[in-house]
Design a protein around this motif. Structure first.
Motif, PDB file in Angstrom:
ATOM      1  N   ASN A  30     -10.186 -16.961 -47.688  1.00 27.29           N
ATOM      2  CA  ASN A  30      -9.373 -17.876 -48.479  1.00 27.29           C
ATOM      3  C   ASN A  30      -9.571 -17.582 -49.954  1.00 27.29           C
ATOM      4  OD1 ASN A  30      -7.552 -20.081 -48.618  1.00 27.29           O
ATOM      5  ND2 ASN A  30      -9.234 -21.332 -49.393  1.00 27.29           N
ATOM      6  N   THR A  31      -9.585 -16.297 -50.293  1.00 32.96           N
ATOM      7  CA  THR A  31      -9.728 -15.913 -51.684  1.00 32.96           C
ATOM      8  C   THR A  31      -8.381 -15.865 -52.340  1.00 32.96           C
ATOM      9  OG1 THR A  31      -9.639 -13.600 -51.009  1.00 32.96           O
ATOM     10  CG2 THR A  31     -11.819 -14.580 -51.239  1.00 32.96           C
ATOM     11  N   GLN A  32      -8.372 -15.847 -53.668  1.00 38.05           N
ATOM     12  CA  GLN A  32      -7.123 -15.749 -54.388  1.00 38.05           C
ATOM     13  C   GLN A  32      -7.312 -14.831 -55.567  1.00 38.05           C
ATOM     14  OE1 GLN A  32      -6.287 -19.759 -55.587  1.00 38.05           O
ATOM     15  NE2 GLN A  32      -7.293 -19.513 -57.540  1.00 38.05           N
ATOM     16  N   SER A  34      -5.974 -13.469 -59.474  1.00 37.12           N
ATOM     17  CA  SER A  34      -5.468 -14.075 -60.701  1.00 37.12           C
ATOM     18  C   SER A  34      -4.463 -13.147 -61.328  1.00 37.12           C
ATOM     19  CB  SER A  34      -6.622 -14.320 -61.675  1.00 37.12           C
ATOM     20  OG  SER A  34      -6.135 -14.805 -62.883  1.00 37.12           O
ATOM     21  N   HIS A  72      -7.828 -28.549 -61.242  1.00 35.97           N
ATOM     22  CA  HIS A  72      -7.130 -27.618 -62.131  1.00 35.97           C
ATOM     23  C   HIS A  72      -6.512 -28.395 -63.292  1.00 35.97           C
ATOM     24  CE1 HIS A  72      -4.899 -24.133 -63.446  1.00 35.97           C
ATOM     25  NE2 HIS A  72      -3.804 -24.856 -63.455  1.00 35.97           N
ATOM     26  N   PRO A 159     -11.468 -18.802 -56.384  1.00 32.94           N
ATOM     27  CA  PRO A 159     -10.705 -20.022 -56.664  1.00 32.94           C
ATOM     28  C   PRO A 159     -11.458 -20.955 -57.602  1.00 32.94           C
ATOM     29  CG  PRO A 159     -10.782 -19.561 -54.308  1.00 32.94           C
ATOM     30  CD  PRO A 159     -11.752 -18.636 -54.948  1.00 32.94           C
ATOM     31  N   ARG A 160     -10.721 -21.835 -58.277  1.00 25.95           N
ATOM     32  CA  ARG A 160     -11.307 -22.793 -59.209  1.00 25.95           C
ATOM     33  C   ARG A 160     -12.407 -23.617 -58.548  1.00 25.95           C
ATOM     34  NH1 ARG A 160     -13.918 -25.922 -61.141  1.00 25.95           N
ATOM     35  NH2 ARG A 160     -13.634 -27.329 -62.907  1.00 25.95           N
ATOM     36  N   THR A 162     -14.523 -22.895 -56.433  1.00 25.28           N
ATOM     37  CA  THR A 162     -15.788 -22.210 -56.177  1.00 25.28           C
ATOM     38  C   THR A 162     -16.878 -22.765 -57.083  1.00 25.28           C
ATOM     39  OG1 THR A 162     -14.617 -20.190 -55.543  1.00 25.28           O
ATOM     40  CG2 THR A 162     -16.917 -19.934 -56.161  1.00 25.28           C
ATOM     41  N   ASN A 202     -16.129 -18.166 -47.810  1.00 28.15           N
ATOM     42  CA  ASN A 202     -15.169 -18.778 -48.726  1.00 28.15           C
ATOM     43  C   ASN A 202     -15.218 -20.299 -48.726  1.00 28.15           C
ATOM     44  OD1 ASN A 202     -14.135 -16.125 -49.323  1.00 28.15           O
ATOM     45  ND2 ASN A 202     -13.128 -16.220 -47.334  1.00 28.15           N
ATOM     46  N   ARG A 204     -15.661 -23.767 -50.491  1.00 26.33           N
ATOM     47  CA  ARG A 204     -15.402 -24.286 -51.828  1.00 26.33           C
ATOM     48  C   ARG A 204     -16.055 -25.657 -51.971  1.00 26.33           C
ATOM     49  NH1 ARG A 204     -11.608 -22.765 -48.340  1.00 26.33           N
ATOM     50  NH2 ARG A 204     -10.126 -24.393 -48.900  1.00 26.33           N
ATOM     51  N   ASP A 241      -5.284 -28.734 -47.257  1.00 26.23           N
ATOM     52  CA  ASP A 241      -5.487 -28.051 -48.519  1.00 26.23           C
ATOM     53  C   ASP A 241      -5.657 -29.042 -49.673  1.00 26.23           C
ATOM     54  OD1 ASP A 241      -5.209 -25.518 -47.307  1.00 26.23           O
ATOM     55  OD2 ASP A 241      -3.018 -25.687 -47.409  1.00 26.23           O
ATOM     56  N   SER A 242      -6.248 -28.568 -50.759  1.00 23.73           N
ATOM     57  CA  SER A 242      -6.416 -29.329 -52.002  1.00 23.73           C
ATOM     58  C   SER A 242      -7.118 -30.663 -51.789  1.00 23.73           C
ATOM     59  CB  SER A 242      -5.050 -29.566 -52.669  1.00 23.73           C
ATOM     60  OG  SER A 242      -4.392 -28.352 -52.910  1.00 23.73           O
TER      61      SER A 242
END
Length: 360
Positions: A30-32, A34, A72, A159-160, A162, A202, A204, A241-242
């Motif tokens: 579940n990486t992202q 930038s 975020h 991700p933020r 992390t 992954n 978070r 999510d989120s």
């Protein structure tokens, strides 16, 4: 849309310094990544899966200050009132994103941050950002200093969520083939002696609830949270999510539906029949967007449209929303280059709009 929504501010949540271990393996990354960073900034003043649940009352508390600050951010507000925000500029027909410092008196300057850096947090007049070369760094009066090399991921920008920032410590999750290690350090970069490991990759950090650390992870397309009450004891809840801790519940997006579940255990509840792509809590209201409109849920069970994407200058979609310094900000865009950030009041009236993109 059906709501029954009651808000009550209950103060901040207790921050705990004790973390716990995870178990089991997840099967998907579940990486992202930038995008590149860059600007053209100008300020203008302007006035899938269904979850069925019975109607319920949503007795929500205010998010803790720490949880809100670790979401975020549309922009950051410094101690002297300056704004820091990201903006797009044209880099050979490719949008390049940079960070801008704006004194709100007509003067802007581009911050000298490394390419592809990701701004995460502000405290006093310092900025904390992730650098692909150095990991977590602090930017203070034009000078960047890496905090600790162990915060650096080898091949991706994490991700933020992390990272999680508290008053006296920075928590971070470092993922590898064998799972995730959750560590903490002080603001000088000195690591704590304790290291907490998880067999999940992954993982978070969502935040803290009472004395428990809340983390999240994915297995395939399904989202979960872990509630760590001790080193050898954790509770898993299927969410989405989120995830965002509000009082004694965690809110999350599950297949484009906004849902919540009690952290003490219980049934998942569907909060809204509307499609949801992002959400936050502003004063006593739940505010969310379906990427075209911004809605608020009212105490009487009704919902109002606060703002449409086309209410923002040259925008045709809403990319996100959030709370900074007690104010609601909404970000819209058009295509890959144009971006607008607007402060709005509780009724959706635009107070100030920042054009932070390239008009093509």
């Amino acid at each position: 849309m059906k709501y029954r929504f009651f808000a009550a501010f209950m103060g901040t949540l207790v921050i705990a310094s004790t973390l716990s271990a995870c178990s089991n393996n997840n099967t998907s990354d579940n990486t992202q990544s930038s995008s590149a960073r860059g600007i053209s900034a100008e300020i203008t003043d302007t006035n899938a899966e269904e979850t069925t649940a019975p109607e319920a009352q949503y007795d929500t508390n205010a998010p803790s200050r720490e949880c809100a600050a670790n979401r975020h951010q549309m922009l950051f507000v410094m101690d002297n009132g300056d704004y820091i925000y990201s903006a797009n500029k044209d880099g050979d027909n490719v949008p390049v994103e940079v960070y801008i410092r704006d004194d709100r008196k007509g003067r802007t300057e581009e911050l000298d941050l490394p390419e592809y850096s990701e701004l995460l947090y502000s405290a006093e007049d310092k900025l904390y950002y992730y650098s692909p070369d150095d990991g977590l760094c602090v930017y203070d009066d034009g000078k960047s200093t890496p905090l600790n090399s162990e915060t650096k991921y080898t091949d991706v920008i994490p991700p933020r969520d992390t990272f999680f920032f508290t008053d006296d410590a920075i928590y971070f999750a470092v993922s590898g083939d064998n799972g995730t290690e959750i560590k903490s350090m002080d603001y000088s970069g000195k690591l704590s002696d304790k290291v907490y490991t998880s067999d999940f990759r992954n993982v978070r950090i969502v935040g803290f609830y009472k004395n428990d650390l809340i983390c999240s992870y994915n297995i395939g397309t399904n989202g979960y949270i872990c509630i760590f009450s001790s080193e050898n004891s954790s509770t898993e809840l299927k969410t989405g999510d989120s995830p965002y801790i509000i009082g004694d519940k965690v809110y999350f997006i599950d297949f484009n539906s906004l849902c919540c579940i009690p952290l003490e255990g219980g049934e998942k509840e569907k909060v809204s029949d509307e499609r949801c792509t992002d959400f936050c809590f502003y004063e006593d209201k739940l505010v969310f967007t379906d990427s075209i409109s911004v809605f608020s849920a009212e105490p009487d069970g009704k919902s109002n449209v606060l703002l449409e994407a086309n209410d923002l200058t040259n925008c045709n979609y809403i990319s996100g929303l959030g709370i900074t310094d007690g104010k609601l900000y909404i970000c819209g865009g058009s295509g890959s280059f144009w971006k607008s950030i607007a402060e709005t009041d509780e009724n959706g009236k635009i107070v100030e709009e920042i054009s932070a993109g390239v008009d093509r």
